[in-house]
Design a protein around this motif. Structure first.
Motif, PDB file in Angstrom:
ATOM      1  N   HIS A 436       0.802  -1.305   0.045  1.00 37.66           N
ATOM      2  CA  HIS A 436      -0.023   0.076  -0.044  1.00 37.66           C
ATOM      3  C   HIS A 436       0.951   1.242   0.022  1.00 37.66           C
ATOM      4  CE1 HIS A 436      -4.031  -1.397   0.233  1.00 37.66           C
ATOM      5  NE2 HIS A 436      -3.628  -2.443   1.242  1.00 37.66           N
ATOM      6  N   HIS A 437       0.601   2.381  -0.554  1.00 37.82           N
ATOM      7  CA  HIS A 437       1.081   3.505  -0.739  1.00 37.82           C
ATOM      8  C   HIS A 437      -0.064   4.831  -0.743  1.00 37.82           C
ATOM      9  CE1 HIS A 437       4.064   6.478  -1.481  1.00 37.82           C
ATOM     10  NE2 HIS A 437       3.461   6.987  -2.219  1.00 37.82           N
ATOM     11  N   PHE A 438       0.106   5.450   0.628  1.00 39.64           N
ATOM     12  CA  PHE A 438      -1.046   6.278   0.875  1.00 39.64           C
ATOM     13  C   PHE A 438      -0.532   7.526   0.582  1.00 39.64           C
ATOM     14  CE2 PHE A 438      -1.843   2.894   3.619  1.00 39.64           C
ATOM     15  CZ  PHE A 438      -3.333   2.920   3.882  1.00 39.64           C
ATOM     16  N   ASP A 439      -1.223   8.328  -0.299  1.00 34.75           N
ATOM     17  CA  ASP A 439      -0.908   9.586  -0.711  1.00 34.75           C
ATOM     18  C   ASP A 439      -2.150  10.460  -0.565  1.00 34.75           C
ATOM     19  OD1 ASP A 439      -0.722  12.188  -2.817  1.00 34.75           O
ATOM     20  OD2 ASP A 439       1.165  11.360  -2.767  1.00 34.75           O
ATOM     21  N   VAL A 440      -2.356  11.312   0.158  1.00 37.07           N
ATOM     22  CA  VAL A 440      -3.594  11.801   0.842  1.00 37.07           C
ATOM     23  C   VAL A 440      -4.204  12.718  -0.529  1.00 37.07           C
ATOM     24  CG1 VAL A 440      -4.696  13.580   2.297  1.00 37.07           C
ATOM     25  CG2 VAL A 440      -2.732  11.953   3.177  1.00 37.07           C
ATOM     26  N   ALA A 441      -3.263  13.492  -1.058  1.00 36.10           N
ATOM     27  CA  ALA A 441      -3.523  14.304  -2.121  1.00 36.10           C
ATOM     28  C   ALA A 441      -4.209  13.575  -3.240  1.00 36.10           C
ATOM     29  CB  ALA A 441      -2.534  15.156  -2.662  1.00 36.10           C
ATOM     30  N   PHE A 442      -3.665  12.385  -3.581  1.00 41.25           N
ATOM     31  CA  PHE A 442      -4.093  11.502  -4.662  1.00 41.25           C
ATOM     32  C   PHE A 442      -5.481  11.030  -4.352  1.00 41.25           C
ATOM     33  CE2 PHE A 442      -4.624   7.929  -7.252  1.00 41.25           C
ATOM     34  CZ  PHE A 442      -4.355   8.193  -8.614  1.00 41.25           C
ATOM     35  N   ILE A 443      -5.551  10.730  -3.090  1.00 40.66           N
ATOM     36  CA  ILE A 443      -6.940   9.674  -2.838  1.00 40.66           C
ATOM     37  C   ILE A 443      -8.124  10.977  -2.757  1.00 40.66           C
ATOM     38  CG2 ILE A 443      -7.768   8.930  -0.804  1.00 40.66           C
ATOM     39  CD1 ILE A 443      -5.198   7.714  -0.001  1.00 40.66           C
ATOM     40  N   CYS A 444      -7.706  12.135  -2.387  1.00 40.27           N
ATOM     41  CA  CYS A 444      -8.672  13.261  -2.186  1.00 40.27           C
ATOM     42  C   CYS A 444      -9.223  13.624  -3.731  1.00 40.27           C
ATOM     43  CB  CYS A 444      -8.268  14.478  -1.553  1.00 40.27           C
ATOM     44  SG  CYS A 444      -7.959  14.165   0.269  1.00 40.27           S
ATOM     45  N   ILE A 445      -8.209  13.644  -4.590  1.00 41.33           N
ATOM     46  CA  ILE A 445      -8.414  13.968  -6.069  1.00 41.33           C
ATOM     47  C   ILE A 445      -9.363  12.896  -6.346  1.00 41.33           C
ATOM     48  CG2 ILE A 445      -7.513  14.073  -8.186  1.00 41.33           C
ATOM     49  CD1 ILE A 445      -5.028  15.762  -6.935  1.00 41.33           C
ATOM     50  N   SER A 446      -9.101  11.687  -6.268  1.00 47.27           N
ATOM     51  CA  SER A 446      -9.862  10.456  -6.833  1.00 47.27           C
ATOM     52  C   SER A 446     -11.189  10.450  -6.420  1.00 47.27           C
ATOM     53  CB  SER A 446      -8.967   9.110  -6.327  1.00 47.27           C
ATOM     54  OG  SER A 446      -7.712   9.284  -6.970  1.00 47.27           O
ATOM     55  N   PHE A 447     -11.362  10.687  -5.175  1.00 48.54           N
ATOM     56  CA  PHE A 447     -12.743  10.787  -4.687  1.00 48.54           C
ATOM     57  C   PHE A 447     -13.688  11.659  -5.504  1.00 48.54           C
ATOM     58  CE2 PHE A 447     -11.614   8.197  -0.993  1.00 48.54           C
ATOM     59  CZ  PHE A 447     -13.015   7.527  -0.600  1.00 48.54           C
ATOM     60  N   ILE A 448     -13.174  12.793  -5.951  1.00 53.29           N
ATOM     61  CA  ILE A 448     -13.867  14.096  -6.506  1.00 53.29           C
ATOM     62  C   ILE A 448     -14.137  13.698  -7.862  1.00 53.29           C
ATOM     63  CG2 ILE A 448     -13.739  16.279  -7.311  1.00 53.29           C
ATOM     64  CD1 ILE A 448     -12.152  17.052  -4.725  1.00 53.29           C
ATOM     65  N   ALA A 449     -12.849  13.081  -8.550  1.00 53.92           N
ATOM     66  CA  ALA A 449     -12.983  12.754  -9.928  1.00 53.92           C
ATOM     67  C   ALA A 449     -14.009  11.488 -10.243  1.00 53.92           C
ATOM     68  CB  ALA A 449     -11.696  12.315 -10.537  1.00 53.92           C
ATOM     69  N   VAL A 450     -13.920  10.742  -9.271  1.00 50.33           N
ATOM     70  CA  VAL A 450     -14.950   9.423  -9.328  1.00 50.33           C
ATOM     71  C   VAL A 450     -16.503   9.900  -9.395  1.00 50.33           C
ATOM     72  CG1 VAL A 450     -15.765   7.350  -8.013  1.00 50.33           C
ATOM     73  CG2 VAL A 450     -13.546   7.747  -8.427  1.00 50.33           C
ATOM     74  N   ALA A 451     -16.699  11.043  -8.398  1.00 47.01           N
ATOM     75  CA  ALA A 451     -18.095  11.440  -8.500  1.00 47.01           C
ATOM     76  C   ALA A 451     -18.536  12.105  -9.669  1.00 47.01           C
ATOM     77  CB  ALA A 451     -18.260  12.392  -7.136  1.00 47.01           C
ATOM     78  N   LEU A 452     -17.422  12.875 -10.072  1.00 48.92           N
ATOM     79  CA  LEU A 452     -17.780  13.883 -11.480  1.00 48.92           C
ATOM     80  C   LEU A 452     -17.826  12.896 -12.418  1.00 48.92           C
ATOM     81  CD1 LEU A 452     -15.430  16.922 -10.801  1.00 48.92           C
ATOM     82  CD2 LEU A 452     -17.853  16.649 -10.424  1.00 48.92           C
ATOM     83  N   GLY A 453     -17.099  11.874 -12.658  1.00 52.01           N
ATOM     84  CA  GLY A 453     -17.202  10.854 -13.910  1.00 52.01           C
ATOM     85  C   GLY A 453     -18.538  10.012 -13.806  1.00 52.01           C
ATOM     86  N   ARG A 454     -18.957   9.668 -12.618  1.00 50.22           N
ATOM     87  CA  ARG A 454     -20.295   9.148 -12.482  1.00 50.22           C
ATOM     88  C   ARG A 454     -21.452  10.001 -13.002  1.00 50.22           C
ATOM     89  NH1 ARG A 454     -22.617   4.206 -12.780  1.00 50.22           N
ATOM     90  NH2 ARG A 454     -24.717   4.281 -11.874  1.00 50.22           N
ATOM     91  N   ALA A 455     -21.187  11.503 -12.340  1.00 54.59           N
ATOM     92  CA  ALA A 455     -22.375  12.227 -12.722  1.00 54.59           C
ATOM     93  C   ALA A 455     -22.252  12.475 -14.325  1.00 54.59           C
ATOM     94  CB  ALA A 455     -21.940  13.613 -12.136  1.00 54.59           C
ATOM     95  N   ALA A 456     -21.076  12.592 -15.186  1.00 57.23           N
ATOM     96  CA  ALA A 456     -21.034  12.767 -16.656  1.00 57.23           C
ATOM     97  C   ALA A 456     -21.438  11.380 -17.315  1.00 57.23           C
ATOM     98  CB  ALA A 456     -19.453  12.912 -16.818  1.00 57.23           C
ATOM     99  N   ASN A 457     -21.587  10.511 -16.508  1.00 62.36           N
ATOM    100  CA  ASN A 457     -22.249   9.137 -17.110  1.00 62.36           C
ATOM    101  C   ASN A 457     -23.811   9.297 -17.091  1.00 62.36           C
ATOM    102  OD1 ASN A 457     -23.323   6.593 -17.714  1.00 62.36           O
ATOM    103  ND2 ASN A 457     -22.278   5.611 -16.272  1.00 62.36           N
ATOM    104  N   ILE A 458     -24.437   9.637 -16.100  1.00 60.03           N
ATOM    105  CA  ILE A 458     -25.857   9.398 -15.693  1.00 60.03           C
ATOM    106  C   ILE A 458     -26.454  10.535 -16.344  1.00 60.03           C
ATOM    107  CG2 ILE A 458     -27.535   8.996 -13.890  1.00 60.03           C
ATOM    108  CD1 ILE A 458     -25.714   6.618 -14.246  1.00 60.03           C
TER     109      ILE A 458
END
Length: 703
Positions: A436-458
């Motif tokens: 495991h490699h924890f990177d707080v910045a990448f994790i926070c960015i990913s949460f936002i991008a995943v939500a926006l990507g789902r919205a761009a789909n639905i």
């Protein structure tokens, strides 16, 4: 008298005891000599025994987690608690046990010997070797006997991956599994069960929307998520040097695999609108297959991409797209072919007279589909998905009653255990997996991008679908579809397959956290979300949304979020593809692969009658009105959508003057059901009579 004479006198007439004494004496001498000479056999036996003990302790750990999860699920169901699903419980228990193992276990130092490549050996320095041949010299041995033994042997060590922390306790090292275990053993039954238990009537009625969300929507989600992450990490220079654009696209494809198992379970319990259920379930089933093939296509582009080119390569892109289509189509054909082969075997043989053998053939043929696809460099998940659909649509109708029950129960059990095992492992691996490699910045960015990507789909695709769709997908249904994009077993299995580089280790950590967060928090808020969006529950499946006025809903009387019911059967959504396939399937495929009517003698032209007679069984010819029912009668894609059933449900469907009333909190409920159903005639308030106390009475009831 000498001692030897006394010894002879004592054992005289007792030869068996004498033999045992001498045998024990020689065994004792041999054991002592082995210890004194330092023969490594005893040490190897001890090492093997210790490994065996740790393996059993590891399996016991996950078995205990599953038992704990099952018991807690029963308590939740008994108390009608829905704020946390079984998968969320498995993750939480896994996190607790993983933390205990990580921080309370004894630390043991493994035996480490530095290995240097021999002179003249050349290998690819960017990829570690697969096998190491270890030859130990006499100078390294602690005893002469051990040196002689080891000097005549070559030991082979296989590659398992990089280990950063060598000071781990033994159970910590053992509490992790080979990632191939997930793909080869745990994922196939989950995918097959999803296809085998598919509600095909509503799946085909919403086929166009499901295909749009699954194929186009998954691709849009992957590229939007990957592009947003790539744009965000440019703000952080230390991230930009570790991740390329292809890396972020790959992560977008991995994290686009949805697994709304929690939401679907609650939908089923609350009897949410069947069209909404079909949209969520159908998208998730096909979405996993698309995500896997999409990751393969991105990897193919990365292999063909020339870094010196410095830009987009059109040739490599079209080659990757072609490989995507080829792999998906070939996997689909392979799975369908083996499903059809199983149907033919069960139709034209009398294996149904032996239900145990019939069930074994069914299970083995289904799993063979996955193995053949993986062995031929195709995608086993796609193959087993479409094999499951064919098995449910054709083979199931040929099975005996015992085999029908066995196959349904068997795959339901495997699905339950596999899913909860994976979610338990996700929790445990957060503390025990060494990569495991924890990177707080990448994790926070990913949460936002995943939500926006789902919205761009639905939302955009729903807007486009509503132009030609009747009934339309309401805004509230779109919100539910957005929150249904939870991540689960498939995304985790894709992320854990390769953790060699720092980027892939970050992907695994981020994926695990997204899965844990979505399962616990989003899954636990499903019931409040349904109430907030006004989604009707308690909808009768067989009524097909022709709910009569006054029919109560268990989530309130609001029906704002529903797909608008059509006024006539001909106006309800029928995918043109489903209509075309339905006609062909009814005339040719079902008569060929099952015992259903009409037979091929009735549907094929006269010139094909000899072939039709060969492919028609006596059971088909002798089948009457009371014959074995067709399990796929629910696949009614004509304008009437008739439902042939018996009992109370048929009564409700055929009697337009009756409505279904639900009793949710009644403790004296029916077995294996969470509510009792009673049917009352629909009457106007003016027609109700009153008793002596002024209470309204139904017609025909007594005071």
């Amino acid at each position: 008298m000498s001692k030897f004479s006394l010894f002879k006198c004592y054992f005289k007439g007792k030869p068996s005891i004498l033999v045992l004494v001498f045998l024990s004496y020689f065994l004792h001498l041999g054991f002592c000599q082995d210890l004194m000479s330092g023969t490594p056999d005893s040490e190897y036996d001890e090492k093997a025994l210790n490994t065996h003990r740790l393996d059993n302790l590891n399996l016991l750990l996950y078995t205990f987690l599953l038992i704990l999860t099952v018991v807690t699920i029963w308590m939740f169901k008994h108390r009608r608690l829905r704020f946390l699903h079984e998968t969320g419980l498995a993750v939480i228990y896994g996190l607790v046990v993983g933390a205990i193992i990580r921080y309370t276990g004894p630390i043991t130092e493994p035996r480490i010997i530095p290995v240097v490549p021999a002179t003249g050996i050349h290998y690819n320095h960017s990829v570690p070797p697969d096998i190491l041949w270890l030859q130990l010299s006499n100078k390294r041995m602690s005893s002469k006997a051990s040196a002689t033994y080891l000097n005549n042997h070559t030991f082979v060590y296989t590659f398992r991956g990089e280990i950063d922390n060598t000071s781990l306790n033994e159970i910590d090292q053992k509490a992790t599994f080979d990632p191939e275990v997930f793909f080869n053993l745990l994922l196939p039954p989950i995918i097959f069960h999803a296809a085998y238990s598919l509600k095909r009537k509503y799946f085909f009625k919403n086929l166009g929307a499901i295909f749009t969300f699954a194929f186009i929507g998954t691709t849009v989600t992957a590229f939007v998520t990957g592009s947003l992450i790539w744009g965000f990490i440019q703000i952080f220079p230390y991230l930009a040097k570790d991740f390329s654009f292809l890396d972020t696209l790959y992560f977008g494809a991995v994290i686009s695999a949805t697994d709304p198992v929690t939401i679907l379970a609650i939908f089923s319990e609350l009897h949410v609108d069947v069209n909404l259920y079909a949209l969520v379930f159908g998208e998730s089933v096909l979405n996993d297959a698309i995500a896997i093939v999409l990751t393969r296509a991105i990897q193919s582009y990365a292999e063909k991409y020339n870094p010196n080119h410095g830009g987009f390569e059109m040739v490599a892109f079209f080659q990757a797209v072609g490989e995507f289509l080829l792999i998906f189509t070939s996997s689909l054909v392979l799975g369908s072919t083996l499903g059809i082969a199983t149907a033919l075997l069960t139709k034209f043989t009398r294996i149904r007279d032996f239900p145990l053998l019939e069930t074994c053939l069914f299970v083995l043929m289904s799993y063979t589909t996955f193995l053949i696809a993986e062995a031929t460099d195709l995608t086993g998940i796609v193959s087993v998905l479409f094999c499951g659909m064919c098995q449910a649509h054709y083979t199931y109708n040929n099975l005996s009653d015992d085999s029908r029950v066995r196959t349904k129960s068997f795959f339901e059990l495997l699905n339950f255990l596999a899913e909860n095992f994976i979610f338990s492992y996700i929790g445990v691996s957060m503390f025990t997996f060494p990569k495991h490699h924890f990177d707080v910045a990448f994790i926070c960015i990913s949460f936002i991008a995943v939500a926006l990507g789902r919205a761009a789909n639905i939302y955009p695709l729903s807007f486009l679908l509503n132009f030609g769709r009747k009934p339309k997908i309401s805004r509230n249904f779109q919100h539910v579809l957005f929150f249904s994009g939870m991540r689960g077993a498939m995304a985790f299995a894709l992320a854990i397959r390769n953790t060699m580089s720092k980027a892939r280790q970050t992907f695994l950590t981020t994926t695990s956290l997204i899965v844990i967060g979505s399962v616990i928090f989003v899954g636990g808020s499903v019931t409040p979300l349904l109430t907030c969006f006004g989604i009707p529950v308690g909808v009768d499946e067989e009524a097909d949304h022709a709910a009569l006025p006054g029919t109560p809903h268990r989530g309130g009387d609001s029906a704002e979020g529903a797909i608008e019911p059509s006024r006539s059967g001909s106006q309800s959504e029928k995918s043109w593809l489903a209509r075309i396939w339905g006609g062909f399937d009814t005339k040719y495929m079902k008569p060929l692969l099952t015992h259903s009517k009409p037979t091929l003698i009735d549907t094929l032209p006269p010139c094909c009658l000899p072939v039709a007679r060969m492919l028609t069984t006596s059971e088909q010819l002798n089948q009457g009105s009371g014959a074995h029912g067709d399990s796929d009668i629910e696949l009614c894609i004509d304008d009437t959508d008739s439902v042939r059933s018996s009992g109370p449900r048929a009564f409700a469907s055929t009697q337009p003057g009756f409505q279904r009333v639900y009793f949710v909190n009644d403790r004296k409920m029916a077995v294996d059901d969470e509510e009792r159903h009673l049917f009352y005639p629909i009457v106007s308030p003016e027609a109700l009579s009153c008793d002596s106390l002024g209470n309204k009475l139904l017609p025909g009831s007594s005071v």
